[in-house]
Design an enzyme around this catalytic site. Structure first.
Site, PDB file in Angstrom:
ATOM      1  N   SER A  68       0.795  -1.231   0.000  1.00 52.84           N
ATOM      2  CA  SER A  68       0.000   0.000   0.000  1.00 52.84           C
ATOM      3  C   SER A  68       0.825   1.279   0.000  1.00 52.84           C
ATOM      4  O   SER A  68       0.256   2.378  -0.093  1.00 52.84           O
ATOM      5  CB  SER A  68      -0.948   0.015   1.208  1.00 52.84           C
ATOM      6  OG  SER A  68      -2.048  -0.832   0.972  1.00 52.84           O
ATOM      7  N   LYS A  71       0.156   3.880  -2.606  1.00 57.08           N
ATOM      8  CA  LYS A  71      -0.815   4.968  -2.488  1.00 57.08           C
ATOM      9  C   LYS A  71      -0.147   6.334  -2.304  1.00 57.08           C
ATOM     10  O   LYS A  71      -0.817   7.369  -2.428  1.00 57.08           O
ATOM     11  CB  LYS A  71      -1.773   4.686  -1.327  1.00 57.08           C
ATOM     12  CG  LYS A  71      -2.640   3.435  -1.542  1.00 57.08           C
ATOM     13  CD  LYS A  71      -3.603   3.221  -0.389  1.00 57.08           C
ATOM     14  CE  LYS A  71      -4.509   2.013  -0.608  1.00 57.08           C
ATOM     15  NZ  LYS A  71      -3.898   0.747  -0.208  1.00 57.08           N
ATOM     16  N   SER A 128      -5.966   3.419   4.539  1.00 54.97           N
ATOM     17  CA  SER A 128      -5.379   2.692   3.412  1.00 54.97           C
ATOM     18  C   SER A 128      -6.457   2.057   2.528  1.00 54.97           C
ATOM     19  O   SER A 128      -6.330   0.931   2.062  1.00 54.97           O
ATOM     20  CB  SER A 128      -4.417   1.601   3.908  1.00 54.97           C
ATOM     21  OG  SER A 128      -3.580   1.158   2.855  1.00 54.97           O
TER      22      SER A 128
END
Length: 393
Positions: A68, A71, A128
């Site tokens: 993640s 991101k 997230s």
């Protein structure tokens, strides 16, 4: 006895020959005092956010799944869309069937549900949200595929060599990878958007607060609560990537960016990032040459509608120094042409500020034109020529 001694010596020589780089790396680490900063990470880097100076690195260019932490690029493109006026924080983002179908970390968006850009950013930065990431990607680019192309184009524009994205949220995918170095560069770029830490640095908040089903957000990055000065940026985990983190913290005029990939658990991840922060803040200081608004110099403009441009600092021009270093040995030199020819474009590189410590170059800064300068008309040029001949203006 002689045979035994010979065998021991031979064994030692063979070991040294088989692992020369390992021995060198270990010795170098001992000399710098950084051997244990990220001992359990597969890859790591510690960077000064203001100057881009790398303080510590370990396998920093290894291509690994970023989970993640992906991101961070999604947030960067979102902040750029906001700054360019393409998006507003109050704009509504509609959730598609596809966005709502994302698994893993999510804020449980329903198909057709709308949230503002501000709320989506909270969901991405703090929880997230894979679903929120896809929803914002579709809002900006129309499709996730088009947005991913924007991500890869941005990586290329930043000069990144170890990165290729296949999606906008970091879910496991073929040909989706990055490196600690590249993630630090993207993180540094994101931090240029000052408002982002309002999202990444918040420990808790709510979505759908006034609804029947409010959603409590708790930041997955616990350092923002437990490490003084930490205000971002993004955690990551998949079974393949293990525990990852790109973190930032500020202390005085120093801002650190620390990235670790492939940590065995969250406790070790947070401990090693904290150790990296402690090392930077205790061992380094910032030496500022010019502050925003300070005049650095001038450059003459040939046949321009102004005779010269004043080069003014639009940012801090600083160098990172070891606390044991002598700042008195720091000097700078403005390298500027005798003149530049009109027209001059706003943002055009006009000069260079070179910082030295003794004869060693520490840093080079490009100095750009603060404004556009057009060509002077014939009457203005005539008056200038006349003023030189007759001393009138």
């Amino acid at each position: 006895m002689r045979k035994t001694l010979l065998a021991v010596v031979l064994s030692a020589c063979l070991s040294a020959a088989a692992f020369p780089q390992a021995g060198f790396a270990e010795e170098k680490a001992k000399q710098t005092g950084q051997a244990d900063l990220a001992a359990n990470a597969k890859s790591a880097i510690l960077m000064d956010a203001n100057t881009g100076t790398i303080i510590y690195e370990k396998n920093s260019h290894d291509k690994l799944p970023p989970a993640s932490i992906t991101k961070i690029m999604t947030m960067l493109l979102t902040m750029e869309a906001i700054d360019s006026g393409k998006l507003k924080l109050t704009d509504k983002v509609r959730t598609s069937e596809y966005a709502a179908s994302m698994g893993g970390s999510q804020i449980f968006l329903e198909p057709g549900e709308e949230m503002t850009v501000d709320e989506m950013l909270k969901g991405i930065a703090m929880a997230s949200g894979n679903d929120a990431s896809v929803a914002i990607a579709e809002k900006i680019a129309g499709t996730e595929e088009a947005f991913v192309q924007m991500m890869n184009d941005k990586a290329k524009a930043l000069g990144l060599k170890d990165t290729h994205f296949a999606n906008c949220n970091g879910l496991p995918a073929e040909n989706h990878y990055s490196s600690a170095h590249d993630i630090a560069v993207i993180s540094r770029e994101l931090l240029k958007h000052k408002d982002i830490t309002k999202y990444t640095g918040s420990y808790q908040d709510y979505l759908r607060k006034d609804s029947k089903n409010p959603f409590w957000l708790v930041n997955t990055n616990k350092l923002v609560r437990f490490y003084s000065g930490a205000d971002g940026l993004k955690t990551g985990y998949t079974s393949e990537a293990k525990f990852c983190l790109s973190a930032t913290a500020v202390k005085g005029d120093l801002r650190a960016v620390a990235v670790v990939l492939g940590e065995p658990n969250t406790k070790t991840r947070n401990e090693e990032v904290s150790k990296m922060f402690d090392f930077m803040f205790s061992q380094y200081s910032m030496h500022t040459l010019f502050k925003p608004g300070d005049t650095i110099g001038t450059v003459k403009v040939n046949k321009g509608n102004v005779k010269e441009l004043t080069l003014t600092a639009g940012q801090n021009y600083s160098v990172l120094l070891k606390r044991t270093a002598n700042a008195e040995g720091i000097r700078h030199e403005l390298q500027v042409p005798k003149e530049v020819k009109a027209p001059v474009q706003a943002g055009q590189v006009l000069a260079k500020l070179v910082v030295y410590q003794g004869d060693k170059v520490l840093k080079e800064f490009e100095l750009k034109s603060p404004e556009q300068v057009g060509k002077a008309g014939w009457w203005k040029l005539f008056k200038r020529t006349a003023s030189k001949l007759f001393l009138v203006d």
